[in-house]
Design an enzyme around this catalytic site. Structure first.
Site, PDB file in Angstrom:
ATOM      1  N   SER A  17       0.720  -9.559  -1.104  1.00  0.00           N
ATOM      2  CA  SER A  17      -0.432  -9.344  -0.241  1.00  0.00           C
ATOM      3  C   SER A  17      -1.602 -10.031  -0.931  1.00  0.00           C
ATOM      4  CB  SER A  17      -0.717  -7.857   0.006  1.00  0.00           C
ATOM      5  OG  SER A  17      -1.091  -7.213  -1.192  1.00  0.00           O
ATOM      6  N   GLU A  65       0.947  -1.538  24.732  1.00  0.00           N
ATOM      7  CA  GLU A  65       1.776  -0.336  24.696  1.00  0.00           C
ATOM      8  C   GLU A  65       1.293   0.659  25.744  1.00  0.00           C
ATOM      9  OE1 GLU A  65       1.842   1.239  20.736  1.00  0.00           O
ATOM     10  OE2 GLU A  65       2.737  -0.556  19.870  1.00  0.00           O
ATOM     11  N   THR A 103       6.726  -2.477  11.460  1.00  0.00           N
ATOM     12  CA  THR A 103       6.375  -1.130  11.887  1.00  0.00           C
ATOM     13  C   THR A 103       4.886  -0.883  11.636  1.00  0.00           C
ATOM     14  OG1 THR A 103       7.003  -0.244   9.718  1.00  0.00           O
ATOM     15  CG2 THR A 103       8.675  -0.187  11.455  1.00  0.00           C
ATOM     16  N   HIS A 126       7.261   2.421  19.278  1.00  0.00           N
ATOM     17  CA  HIS A 126       6.213   2.881  18.367  1.00  0.00           C
ATOM     18  C   HIS A 126       6.495   4.322  17.924  1.00  0.00           C
ATOM     19  CE1 HIS A 126       1.779   2.068  17.140  1.00  0.00           C
ATOM     20  NE2 HIS A 126       2.460   2.681  16.181  1.00  0.00           N
ATOM     21  N   GLY A 183       0.829  -1.194   0.000  1.00  0.00           N
ATOM     22  CA  GLY A 183       0.000   0.000   0.000  1.00  0.00           C
ATOM     23  C   GLY A 183       0.857   1.234   0.000  1.00  0.00           C
ATOM     24  N   ARG A 184       0.327   2.318   0.562  1.00  0.00           N
ATOM     25  CA  ARG A 184       1.023   3.599   0.524  1.00  0.00           C
ATOM     26  C   ARG A 184       2.398   3.516   1.170  1.00  0.00           C
ATOM     27  NH1 ARG A 184      -2.093   8.170   3.651  1.00  0.00           N
ATOM     28  NH2 ARG A 184      -1.721   6.627   5.285  1.00  0.00           N
ATOM     29  N   ARG A 212       1.416  -3.245  12.626  1.00  0.00           N
ATOM     30  CA  ARG A 212       0.624  -3.562  13.814  1.00  0.00           C
ATOM     31  C   ARG A 212       1.105  -4.898  14.368  1.00  0.00           C
ATOM     32  NH1 ARG A 212      -0.325   0.960  13.683  1.00  0.00           N
ATOM     33  NH2 ARG A 212      -2.317   2.078  13.780  1.00  0.00           N
TER      34      ARG A 212
END
Length: 321
Positions: free
Chosen positions: A175, A266, A234, A285, A154-155, A236
């Site tokens: 994907s 977190e 980086t 994070h 994706g982006r 989830r």
């Protein structure tokens, strides 16, 4: 009576300096909270007096069980344009308007490459060794000619892929709905999931968390990775099965090193097993934690609040279920 505004999870004490909270919001009382409030009862007790809450991404969850016990709450602003930790249906039913902000996407891709480069060159390790009086004790790896496997194009994944190609890496991607044409647009080759995990020197994860992606990377995928491979997440944390990862890191199976910027809980608890785990590189994070991002997040949050106070019927950037 002034409108009370709570700004949550301001860990770095940055929120007050990243936007003007006074000029656009006259007659309001803004309180900044610099710690995570993880106990739900404490969260409710703390936030009960506030009419407006600004949440930083998904650091603090707002399920129905919390929203229904905040009778004063009228506006909940979340930074960025979506937030899976907010029950939007409950918000609508309870008369709570939820709005979002714009974002600045490049930060996470940049951190991804900071982690990848550190895995290859061990910059942090060399810094520690030279301070201890040592000199050139390791031999670094090379990116050029190696295979970069991008899970999710994706982006953010596409940006990471293009940087990998600039380093001279052979970029492969997978994907569930990725096409060969889209992969080629970003300098990557479409491969099967099995081929990506079996061949890549670096596997980097860039997928949204959903029922379909939860646990997407498990024992089979980790066990198939090269003995010298690196895994970077980086995105989830639940995309990688936690128990499978723990087994891989404490046995001879799985990747040589794992870099993580996201975690199931977190802030990461002090006694969490990852804090003492071998073969790991951990960051708290930090993917989206950049100055440009924060200025957009908090600047837009102030705009959202000002617009709502002027006319609650026409909120800026509303989020709907």
């Amino acid at each position: 009576m002034s409108v009370r505004i709570a700004v949550l999870d301001d860990y770095q004490h940055a929120a007050s300096t990243m936007a003007d909270w006074s000029g656009p919001l006259p007659g309001t009382d803004v309180t900044f909270f610099d710690r995570a409030i993880t106990d739900q009862a404490e969260l409710i007790a703390t936030l009960t007096p506030f009419q407006v809450i600004v949440a930083m991404r998904e650091r603090t969850a707002f399920p129905r069980s919390v929203l229904e016990k905040l009778p004063e709450l009228k506006l909940l602003v979340t930074t960025a344009g979506s937030n899976a930790a907010i029950d939007l249906v409950a918000g609508g039913e309870l008369g709570v308007t939820v709005t979002g902000t714009r974002a600045h996407p490049p930060g996470t891709a940049e951190l991804t490459w900071a982690l990848i480069l550190n895995l290859f060159r061990d910059v942090a390790g060399d810094d520690a060794r030279i301070r201890a009086g040592q000199w050139q004790t390791t031999v670094a790896g090379d990116l050029d000619g190696e295979i970069l496997g991008v899970v999710g194009l994706g982006r953010l994944g596409a940006r990471v892929a293009r940087i990998g190609a600039a380093f001279g890496m052979d970029v492969v991607a997978w994907s569930p709905n990725l096409t060969a044409e889209r992969a080629a647009e970003h300098g990557a080759r479409l491969v099967t999931k099995a081929d990506l995990f079996a061949t890549a020197k670096v596997v980097t994860v860039h997928m949204m968390l959903s029922d379909r992606s939860r646990g997407l990377i498990g024992a089979a995928e980790l066990g198939a990775m090269r003995e010298d491979a690196y895994l970077v997440n980086t995105s989830r944390s639940p995309i990688i099965d936690a128990e499978a990862l723990r087994t891989a890191l404490t046995t001879a199976t799985g990747p040589a090193k794992v870099a993580l910027d996201v975690f199931d809980t977190e802030p990461l608890p002090a006694d969490h097993w990852l804090r003492s785990s071998p073969r790991t590189l951990l960051t708290p994070h930090m993917g989206y934690v950049t100055e440009k991002t924060y200025r957009i997040f908090y600047g837009d949050a102030v705009e959202d609040i000002a617009a709502f106070l002027a006319d609650p019927t026409t909120p800026l950037r509303p989020l709907v279920p």
